[in-house]
Scaffold this motif. Structure first.
Motif, mmCIF file in Angstrom:
data_model
loop_
_atom_site.group_PDB
_atom_site.id
_atom_site.type_symbol
_atom_site.label_atom_id
_atom_site.label_comp_id
_atom_site.label_asym_id
_atom_site.label_seq_id
_atom_site.Cartn_x
_atom_site.Cartn_y
_atom_site.Cartn_z
ATOM 1 N N UNK A 1 0.824 -1.186 0.000
ATOM 2 C CA UNK A 1 0.000 0.000 0.000
ATOM 3 C C UNK A 1 0.866 1.247 0.000
ATOM 4 N N UNK A 2 0.256 2.355 -0.309
ATOM 5 C CA UNK A 2 0.960 3.627 -0.226
ATOM 6 C C UNK A 2 -0.021 4.718 0.178
ATOM 7 N N UNK A 3 0.526 5.825 0.621
ATOM 8 C CA UNK A 3 -0.255 6.991 1.005
ATOM 9 C C UNK A 3 0.036 8.115 0.029
ATOM 10 N N UNK A 4 -1.004 8.856 -0.321
ATOM 11 C CA UNK A 4 -0.838 10.033 -1.174
ATOM 12 C C UNK A 4 -1.824 11.103 -0.724
ATOM 13 N N UNK A 5 -1.588 12.325 -1.147
ATOM 14 C CA UNK A 5 -2.497 13.401 -0.783
ATOM 15 C C UNK A 5 -3.899 13.129 -1.332
ATOM 16 N N UNK A 6 -4.889 13.496 -0.534
ATOM 17 C CA UNK A 6 -6.271 13.412 -0.992
ATOM 18 C C UNK A 6 -6.517 14.440 -2.082
ATOM 19 N N UNK A 7 -7.472 14.131 -2.951
ATOM 20 C CA UNK A 7 -7.907 15.044 -4.005
ATOM 21 C C UNK A 7 -9.425 15.144 -3.929
ATOM 22 N N UNK A 8 -9.970 16.247 -4.400
ATOM 23 C CA UNK A 8 -11.426 16.405 -4.427
ATOM 24 C C UNK A 8 -12.066 15.235 -5.173
ATOM 25 N N UNK A 9 -11.398 14.734 -6.195
ATOM 26 C CA UNK A 9 -11.941 13.614 -6.977
ATOM 27 C C UNK A 9 -12.001 12.304 -6.172
ATOM 28 N N UNK A 10 -11.436 12.283 -4.966
ATOM 29 C CA UNK A 10 -11.522 11.103 -4.092
ATOM 30 C C UNK A 10 -12.840 11.056 -3.323
ATOM 31 N N UNK A 11 -13.681 12.058 -3.501
ATOM 32 C CA UNK A 11 -14.889 12.181 -2.680
ATOM 33 C C UNK A 11 -15.765 10.923 -2.716
ATOM 34 N N UNK A 12 -15.979 10.341 -3.882
ATOM 35 C CA UNK A 12 -16.838 9.159 -3.979
ATOM 36 C C UNK A 12 -16.255 7.989 -3.188
ATOM 37 N N UNK A 13 -14.970 7.712 -3.385
ATOM 38 C CA UNK A 13 -14.340 6.587 -2.692
ATOM 39 C C UNK A 13 -14.253 6.832 -1.183
ATOM 40 N N UNK A 14 -13.927 8.056 -0.784
ATOM 41 C CA UNK A 14 -13.842 8.372 0.639
ATOM 42 C C UNK A 14 -15.229 8.310 1.292
ATOM 43 N N UNK A 15 -16.263 8.642 0.534
ATOM 44 C CA UNK A 15 -17.632 8.547 1.048
ATOM 45 C C UNK A 15 -17.994 7.116 1.428
ATOM 46 N N UNK A 16 -17.424 6.152 0.732
ATOM 47 C CA UNK A 16 -17.696 4.742 1.058
ATOM 48 C C UNK A 16 -17.280 4.415 2.486
ATOM 49 N N UNK A 43 -8.214 18.798 4.716
ATOM 50 C CA UNK A 43 -6.909 18.156 4.565
ATOM 51 C C UNK A 43 -6.037 18.867 3.545
ATOM 52 N N UNK A 44 -6.619 19.372 2.471
ATOM 53 C CA UNK A 44 -5.840 20.143 1.499
ATOM 54 C C UNK A 44 -5.236 21.379 2.164
ATOM 55 N N UNK A 46 -4.558 21.579 5.399
ATOM 56 C CA UNK A 46 -3.534 21.064 6.318
ATOM 57 C C UNK A 46 -2.217 20.789 5.602
ATOM 58 N N UNK A 47 -2.285 20.269 4.378
ATOM 59 C CA UNK A 47 -1.052 20.007 3.609
ATOM 60 C C UNK A 47 -0.264 21.298 3.431
ATOM 61 N N UNK A 48 -0.974 22.386 3.124
ATOM 62 C CA UNK A 48 -0.304 23.677 2.925
ATOM 63 C C UNK A 48 0.232 24.242 4.234
ATOM 64 N N UNK A 49 -0.573 24.160 5.280
ATOM 65 C CA UNK A 49 -0.219 24.783 6.554
ATOM 66 C C UNK A 49 0.823 23.991 7.336
ATOM 67 N N UNK A 50 0.681 22.657 7.380
ATOM 68 C CA UNK A 50 1.531 21.831 8.240
ATOM 69 C C UNK A 50 2.459 20.875 7.493
ATOM 70 N N UNK A 51 2.262 20.744 6.197
ATOM 71 C CA UNK A 51 3.007 19.759 5.386
ATOM 72 C C UNK A 51 2.549 18.328 5.681
ATOM 73 N N UNK A 52 1.360 18.191 6.256
ATOM 74 C CA UNK A 52 0.762 16.870 6.481
ATOM 75 C C UNK A 52 -0.731 17.011 6.724
ATOM 76 N N UNK A 53 -1.396 15.898 6.720
ATOM 77 C CA UNK A 53 -2.831 15.795 6.966
ATOM 78 C C UNK A 53 -3.175 14.326 6.839
ATOM 79 N N UNK A 54 -4.438 14.037 6.634
ATOM 80 C CA UNK A 54 -4.817 12.659 6.332
ATOM 81 C C UNK A 54 -4.583 12.436 4.843
ATOM 82 N N UNK A 55 -3.998 11.305 4.525
ATOM 83 C CA UNK A 55 -3.698 10.962 3.138
ATOM 84 C C UNK A 55 -4.578 9.802 2.681
ATOM 85 N N UNK A 56 -4.764 9.690 1.378
ATOM 86 C CA UNK A 56 -5.489 8.559 0.808
ATOM 87 C C UNK A 56 -4.652 7.301 1.007
ATOM 88 N N UNK A 57 -5.291 6.229 1.422
ATOM 89 C CA UNK A 57 -4.638 4.938 1.624
ATOM 90 C C UNK A 57 -5.000 4.056 0.428
#
Length: 164
Positions: A1-16, A43-44, A46-57
């Protein structure tokens, strides 16, 4: 597995995950579509402010989105601290993904971000999250009241930054 930044287009999958009553049983309620959208936007930011947040798994073998995991800044009583959190699609529970992702986040927090400690907190009833925290080396720090519920706070210390 890997982690990457969330994107608005992840909304459907994250909604699951975030809209599922069973997966969100320790939250006041499952998220609606707008709340999932706001979660990603938070989270977007947070990435700008802290250089981290929750990432897509994401599972490597088929690029399957199975949840989120990462580090967010949380207020625990009067202190703002880095907290490791995760939400996993229930079809992937009990397969070690939360532990593997949380451990990677802990190592990132210590080795890259150089945090002296990281925390995890959950309701007393959320034993699965507490077990993940224990598996990645966290220990009970204290008990608090948050959102009108008793919470357990767990902590891990970065031994590389401790002064002896």
């Amino acid at each position: 597995m890997y982690l990457r930044e969330l994107k608005i287009s992840d909304k459907y999958e994250l909604s699951k995950v975030l809209s599922d009553p069973e997966a969100m049983q320790f939250y006041p309620q499952p998220f609606n579509e707008e709340k999932v959208h706001q979660w990603i936007k938070w989270n977007l930011e947070n990435y700008k402010k802290y250089k981290h947040g929750l990432w897509a798994l994401i599972l490597k073998e088929d690029d399957k989105f199975i949840g989120d995991c990462g580090i967010t800044m949380q207020t625990i009583e009067t202190e703002i601290v880095p907290e490791i959190g995760f939400h996993i699609n229930k079809d992937y529970w009990n397969k070690g993904y939360a532990t593997e992702a949380a451990l990677a986040c802990k190592e990132y927090a210590f080795n890259v971000l150089r945090y002296p400690s990281v925390f995890s907190y959950s309701t007393i009833k959320n034993v699965p999250s507490q077990k993940v925290a224990e598996k990645i080396g966290m220990q009970v720090y204290k008990f608090i009241e948050k959102n009108n519920e008793r919470q357990i706070v767990q902590v891990a210390y970065n031994t590389a930054t401790l002064n002896f």
